[in-house]
Design an enzyme around this catalytic site. Sequence first.
Site, PDB file in Angstrom:
ATOM      1  N   ASP A 224       0.879  -1.171   0.000  1.00  0.00           N
ATOM      2  CA  ASP A 224       0.000   0.000   0.000  1.00  0.00           C
ATOM      3  C   ASP A 224       0.914   1.218   0.000  1.00  0.00           C
ATOM      4  O   ASP A 224       1.604   1.470   0.997  1.00  0.00           O
ATOM      5  CB  ASP A 224      -0.893  -0.033   1.249  1.00  0.00           C
ATOM      6  CG  ASP A 224      -1.900   1.124   1.275  1.00  0.00           C
ATOM      7  OD1 ASP A 224      -1.637   2.158   0.627  1.00  0.00           O
ATOM      8  OD2 ASP A 224      -2.923   0.986   1.963  1.00  0.00           O
TER       9      ASP A 224
ATOM     10  N   LYS B 238      -1.953  15.391  -9.373  1.00  0.00           N
ATOM     11  CA  LYS B 238      -1.070  15.183 -10.533  1.00  0.00           C
ATOM     12  C   LYS B 238      -0.243  16.433 -10.833  1.00  0.00           C
ATOM     13  O   LYS B 238       0.915  16.325 -11.230  1.00  0.00           O
ATOM     14  CB  LYS B 238      -1.891  14.748 -11.756  1.00  0.00           C
ATOM     15  CG  LYS B 238      -2.595  13.384 -11.596  1.00  0.00           C
ATOM     16  CD  LYS B 238      -1.610  12.239 -11.421  1.00  0.00           C
ATOM     17  CE  LYS B 238      -2.297  10.881 -11.436  1.00  0.00           C
ATOM     18  NZ  LYS B 238      -1.368   9.745 -11.320  1.00  0.00           N
TER      19      LYS B 238
ATOM     20  N   TYR C 201      -7.838  14.929  -8.076  1.00  0.00           N
ATOM     21  CA  TYR C 201      -6.931  14.221  -8.996  1.00  0.00           C
ATOM     22  C   TYR C 201      -6.010  15.203  -9.707  1.00  0.00           C
ATOM     23  O   TYR C 201      -4.794  14.998  -9.758  1.00  0.00           O
ATOM     24  CB  TYR C 201      -7.786  13.454 -10.005  1.00  0.00           C
ATOM     25  CG  TYR C 201      -7.039  12.560 -10.961  1.00  0.00           C
ATOM     26  CD1 TYR C 201      -6.568  11.312 -10.568  1.00  0.00           C
ATOM     27  CD2 TYR C 201      -6.815  12.943 -12.290  1.00  0.00           C
ATOM     28  CE1 TYR C 201      -5.900  10.476 -11.451  1.00  0.00           C
ATOM     29  CE2 TYR C 201      -6.152  12.127 -13.178  1.00  0.00           C
ATOM     30  CZ  TYR C 201      -5.697  10.887 -12.756  1.00  0.00           C
ATOM     31  OH  TYR C 201      -5.032  10.055 -13.640  1.00  0.00           O
TER      32      TYR C 201
HETATM   33  N1  LIG Z   1      -6.179   5.482 -17.661  1.00  0.00           N
HETATM   34  C1  LIG Z   1      -5.982   6.741 -17.921  1.00  0.00           C
HETATM   35  O1  LIG Z   1      -6.721   7.362 -18.710  1.00  0.00           O
HETATM   36  C2  LIG Z   1      -4.849   7.484 -17.271  1.00  0.00           C
HETATM   37  C3  LIG Z   1      -4.429   8.690 -17.848  1.00  0.00           C
HETATM   38  C4  LIG Z   1      -3.393   9.405 -17.241  1.00  0.00           C
HETATM   39  C5  LIG Z   1      -2.778   8.902 -16.109  1.00  0.00           C
HETATM   40  N2  LIG Z   1      -3.211   7.721 -15.571  1.00  0.00           N
HETATM   41  C6  LIG Z   1      -2.514   7.246 -14.367  1.00  0.00           C
HETATM   42  O2  LIG Z   1      -1.956   5.987 -14.644  1.00  0.00           O
HETATM   43  C7  LIG Z   1      -1.799   5.266 -13.424  1.00  0.00           C
HETATM   44  C8  LIG Z   1      -2.331   3.851 -13.622  1.00  0.00           C
HETATM   45  O3  LIG Z   1      -3.733   3.926 -13.831  1.00  0.00           O
HETATM   46  P1  LIG Z   1      -4.532   2.917 -14.761  1.00  0.00           P
HETATM   47  O4  LIG Z   1      -5.327   3.736 -15.708  1.00  0.00           O
HETATM   48  O5  LIG Z   1      -3.653   1.865 -15.283  1.00  0.00           O
HETATM   49  O6  LIG Z   1      -5.618   2.331 -13.733  1.00  0.00           O
HETATM   50  P2  LIG Z   1      -5.650   1.009 -12.860  1.00  0.00           P
HETATM   51  O7  LIG Z   1      -6.837   1.134 -12.005  1.00  0.00           O
HETATM   52  O8  LIG Z   1      -5.505  -0.179 -13.735  1.00  0.00           O
HETATM   53  O9  LIG Z   1      -4.316   1.130 -11.981  1.00  0.00           O
HETATM   54  C9  LIG Z   1      -4.240   1.846 -10.780  1.00  0.00           C
HETATM   55  C10 LIG Z   1      -3.681   0.898  -9.753  1.00  0.00           C
HETATM   56  O10 LIG Z   1      -3.371   1.627  -8.561  1.00  0.00           O
HETATM   57  C11 LIG Z   1      -3.596   0.718  -7.498  1.00  0.00           C
HETATM   58  N3  LIG Z   1      -3.712   1.383  -6.205  1.00  0.00           N
HETATM   59  C12 LIG Z   1      -4.710   2.187  -5.763  1.00  0.00           C
HETATM   60  N4  LIG Z   1      -4.483   2.540  -4.484  1.00  0.00           N
HETATM   61  C13 LIG Z   1      -3.304   1.959  -4.129  1.00  0.00           C
HETATM   62  C14 LIG Z   1      -2.533   1.963  -2.942  1.00  0.00           C
HETATM   63  N5  LIG Z   1      -2.935   2.626  -1.848  1.00  0.00           N
HETATM   64  N6  LIG Z   1      -1.383   1.260  -2.934  1.00  0.00           N
HETATM   65  C15 LIG Z   1      -0.974   0.581  -4.026  1.00  0.00           C
HETATM   66  N7  LIG Z   1      -1.669   0.536  -5.174  1.00  0.00           N
HETATM   67  C16 LIG Z   1      -2.814   1.227  -5.223  1.00  0.00           C
HETATM   68  C17 LIG Z   1      -4.868  -0.018  -7.870  1.00  0.00           C
HETATM   69  O11 LIG Z   1      -5.014  -1.199  -7.126  1.00  0.00           O
HETATM   70  C18 LIG Z   1      -4.648  -0.231  -9.363  1.00  0.00           C
HETATM   71  O12 LIG Z   1      -4.050  -1.472  -9.623  1.00  0.00           O
HETATM   72  C19 LIG Z   1      -2.541   6.068 -12.355  1.00  0.00           C
HETATM   73  O13 LIG Z   1      -1.597   6.811 -11.591  1.00  0.00           O
HETATM   74  C20 LIG Z   1      -3.411   7.010 -13.169  1.00  0.00           C
HETATM   75  O14 LIG Z   1      -3.700   8.199 -12.491  1.00  0.00           O
HETATM   76  C21 LIG Z   1      -4.209   6.999 -16.138  1.00  0.00           C
END
Ligand SMILES: NC(=O)c1ccc[n+]([C@@H]2O[C@H](COP(=O)([O-])OP(=O)(O)OC[C@H]3O[C@@H](n4cnc5c(N)ncnc54)[C@H](O)[C@@H]3O)[C@@H](O)[C@H]2O)c1
Length: 282
Positions: free
Chosen positions: A84, A182, A178
């Site tokens: 975590d 970021k 968010y």
């Molecule tokens: N999908 C998009 O459109 C997008 C765009 C820009 C940035 N992001 C960023 O990319 C990253 C990955 O997101 P994603 O889209 O693959 O979504 P995702 O939900 O697949 O991945 C996010 C992960 O973070 C984990 N997580 C949440 N709280 C946690 C904690 N306390 N400790 C450890 N892990 C934790 C979740 O379990 C999950 O596996 C994130 O930081 C997100 O903000 C995503």
Amino acid sequence: MANSNGRLAGKVAVITGAGRKKGLGEAIATRFSEEGATVVITDIGKPSGDHLPAGNIGTSEEMEEVADGVRSSTGGTIHTMVCDVRSEDDVIRTIADTVKTCGRLDIVVNNAGIGYIMKPLMELSIDEWDVVLDVNLRGPFLFTKHAAAQFVRQGEGGRIINIASQAAKSPAPLLIHYTSSKHGMIGLTRTAAVELGEHGITSNAVCPNHVTTGLGAVQNARRGEVLGTDTEGVLDFRKTKIPLGRVGLPSDTANACVFFASDDASYITGESINVTGGEEMH
Ligand SMILES: NC(=O)c1ccc[n+]([C@@H]2O[C@H](COP(=O)([O-])OP(=O)(O)OC[C@H]3O[C@@H](n4cnc5c(N)ncnc54)[C@H](O)[C@@H]3O)[C@@H](O)[C@H]2O)c1
């Protein structure tokens, strides 16, 4: 067989929040493994409180499935650890266990994030604000702090790669927590670059636009409610704003991470690169 000629051969990488299928973390783990890195996939492992429910996080079971999938597609060495990112004890333990298991640490990708709580700012509770700031900003700070200490002990530099967002550069309605987290990540990235440069440690961020991951799918559904359309309608609308004409793929972000982790980026630090098909240009 691991790729001993890859751009990351001999390197050990920890990726946070990589335990969900179709997530950016899975794609980063896959590309790093293809390039010869030993990869430690970490995730929270189980639901926690009101804001990290089962459907939105990587459980231990799903994390093992992700690891099995990467292992069988690349033939590389993949480990899993529950972590975590909000917990300093978890972060310290994960880095220590990585060094114990893999012998060293070279790369940390701060990928864990929450982006599925979407509310007007006047309705957002302090709990919702706190959980997003804790996962998206406190976690990367803790990993930067303790990974840097390990890099300094090793004396060979290191790489910190932060998965920020287009929301690190531009505002996004319903996402004040968010976007604030970021935007903060860019400050974290730059300040770490300034302080850690003397140790040969680079700190860079990747800023993707929309990618239809688990998190991205929730955002599409919520945007659809607001715009009065369905997911296809939301994606069509998104594409109109992207010069390259498609939304992002997990591999787009993963390729940028390989670059920042590789020798090709050894003289680049403090940068926040857009991976948005031209949607974001500053
Ligand atoms: N999908 C998009 O459109 C997008 C765009 C820009 C940035 N992001 C960023 O990319 C990253 C990955 O997101 P994603 O889209 O693959 O979504 P995702 O939900 O697949 O991945 C996010 C992960 O973070 C984990 N997580 C949440 N709280 C946690 C904690 N306390 N400790 C450890 N892990 C934790 C979740 O379990 C999950 O596996 C994130 O930081 C997100 O903000 C995503």
